[in-house]
Write a protein that holds these residues in place. Structure first.
Motif, short mmCIF file in Angstrom:
data_model
loop_
_atom_site.label_atom_id
_atom_site.label_comp_id
_atom_site.label_asym_id
_atom_site.label_seq_id
_atom_site.Cartn_x
_atom_site.Cartn_y
_atom_site.Cartn_z
N ASN A 28 -102.37 -18.21 -65.02
CA ASN A 28 -102.80 -17.25 -65.78
C ASN A 28 -101.39 -16.52 -66.34
OD1 ASN A 28 -105.30 -16.92 -64.07
ND2 ASN A 28 -105.89 -16.97 -66.04
N GLU A 97 -110.85 -10.27 -64.36
CA GLU A 97 -111.27 -11.37 -63.89
C GLU A 97 -110.54 -11.96 -62.68
OE1 GLU A 97 -111.93 -14.20 -67.14
OE2 GLU A 97 -114.17 -13.25 -67.57
N LEU A 98 -109.19 -11.90 -62.95
CA LEU A 98 -108.14 -12.37 -61.77
C LEU A 98 -108.43 -11.64 -60.60
CD1 LEU A 98 -105.74 -14.19 -61.02
CD2 LEU A 98 -104.37 -12.41 -61.94
N ARG A 100 -110.65 -9.48 -59.38
CA ARG A 100 -111.84 -9.94 -58.77
C ARG A 100 -112.15 -11.12 -58.11
NH1 ARG A 100 -116.50 -6.83 -59.59
NH2 ARG A 100 -117.64 -8.61 -59.87
N HIS A 101 -111.65 -12.12 -58.72
CA HIS A 101 -111.65 -13.35 -58.06
C HIS A 101 -110.56 -13.35 -56.92
CE1 HIS A 101 -110.65 -17.93 -58.53
NE2 HIS A 101 -111.59 -17.73 -57.42
N ALA A 102 -109.46 -12.83 -57.04
CA ALA A 102 -108.63 -12.93 -55.82
C ALA A 102 -109.09 -12.11 -54.70
CB ALA A 102 -107.12 -12.16 -56.23
N ALA A 104 -112.39 -11.48 -54.07
CA ALA A 104 -113.28 -12.22 -53.27
C ALA A 104 -112.72 -13.51 -52.53
CB ALA A 104 -114.24 -12.86 -54.44
N THR A 105 -111.78 -14.08 -52.97
CA THR A 105 -111.01 -14.89 -52.30
C THR A 105 -110.61 -14.52 -50.90
OG1 THR A 105 -110.48 -16.35 -54.25
CG2 THR A 105 -109.25 -16.72 -52.29
N GLN A 109 -115.62 -8.70 -51.45
CA GLN A 109 -116.87 -8.90 -52.64
C GLN A 109 -116.90 -7.76 -53.18
OE1 GLN A 109 -117.60 -12.18 -52.71
NE2 GLN A 109 -116.55 -12.68 -50.89
#
Length: 212
Positions: A28, A97-98, A100-102, A104-105, A109
């Motif tokens: 990204n 989005e980035l 939130r994804h990071a 969650a990883t 959550q």
């Protein structure tokens, strides 16, 4: 442990509740840098003043519903950019989005950032050891994205005097910390003169937070 790299930087635990996601934002990178330029055209980078009257060496701006500001009145979040008198630029979808994804990883959550602090480091700039504690809800993590030249991330402990580890952050790296690590002291060592194809001599840092 100084200059911590690790053979596998894909998911590198730092402490309980904290990890380095090596290269997580690399794909990204161009889109993130374009978004930073668009935001800075509306809310320009500036060097804030600490409550004690010291000029920060790191230039910054914000995106999102809230922005972090500092002046003689203290550190705080505000919906209005004090330099323009207008609302901060909206947070780009790629930012949301980035982050939130990071999160969650890293096993956090349902993270939804309200503020993105955008820091711009030039050679000689640094960020002293500090805690991120201006947020009302300390149950939510911090998500920090590095872009541009390498930096030495100082990862300390529960007290300012705890000896920090020095962790090299590269273009596209993401650090996430929360839970028991949420109030860990951290900072950035003095940035060396260097160059990156995407940012020249600068380093940019995106720090996502749930402020309220």
């Amino acid at each position: 442990m100084d200059d911590l790299f690790g053979e596998d930087r894909t998911f590198l635990p730092l402490d309980p509740g904290a990890c380095l996601l090596g290269g997580f934002a690399l794909a990204n990178g161009p889109v993130l840098l374009d978004a930073i330029a668009t935001i800075a055209a509306v809310a320009p980078f500036r060097h804030l003043e600490t409550p004690g009257g010291r000029r920060m060496s790191v230039a910054m701006t914000n995106a999102g519903r809230l922005g972090w500001v500092s002046d003689r009145r203290g550190y705080r979040y505000d919906e209005i950019d004090p330099c323009t008198g207008k609302a901060w630029p909206k947070m780009p979808l790629v930012f949301t989005e980035l982050s939130r994804h990071a999160a969650a990883t890293a096993d956090f959550q349902d993270f939804m950032p309200e503020a993105c602090l955008i820091n711009r480091y030039e050679p000689g700039a640094k960020l002293s050891l500090h805690q991120d504690r201006d947020e009302r809800n300390l149950d939510q993590p911090i998500v920090s994205v590095s872009l541009g030249v390498d930096a030495r991330f100082l990862w300390g402990g529960e007290k300012r005097l705890d000896r920090p580890r020095r962790i090299i952050l590269q273009h596209g790296d993401v650090v996430v910390w929360g839970g028991p690590a949420r109030l860990t002291f951290h900072g950035i060592d003095t940035l060396d003169l260097s160059s990156h194809p995407a940012t020249g001599s600068f380093r940019f840092n995106l720090t996502f937070r749930k402020a309220t």
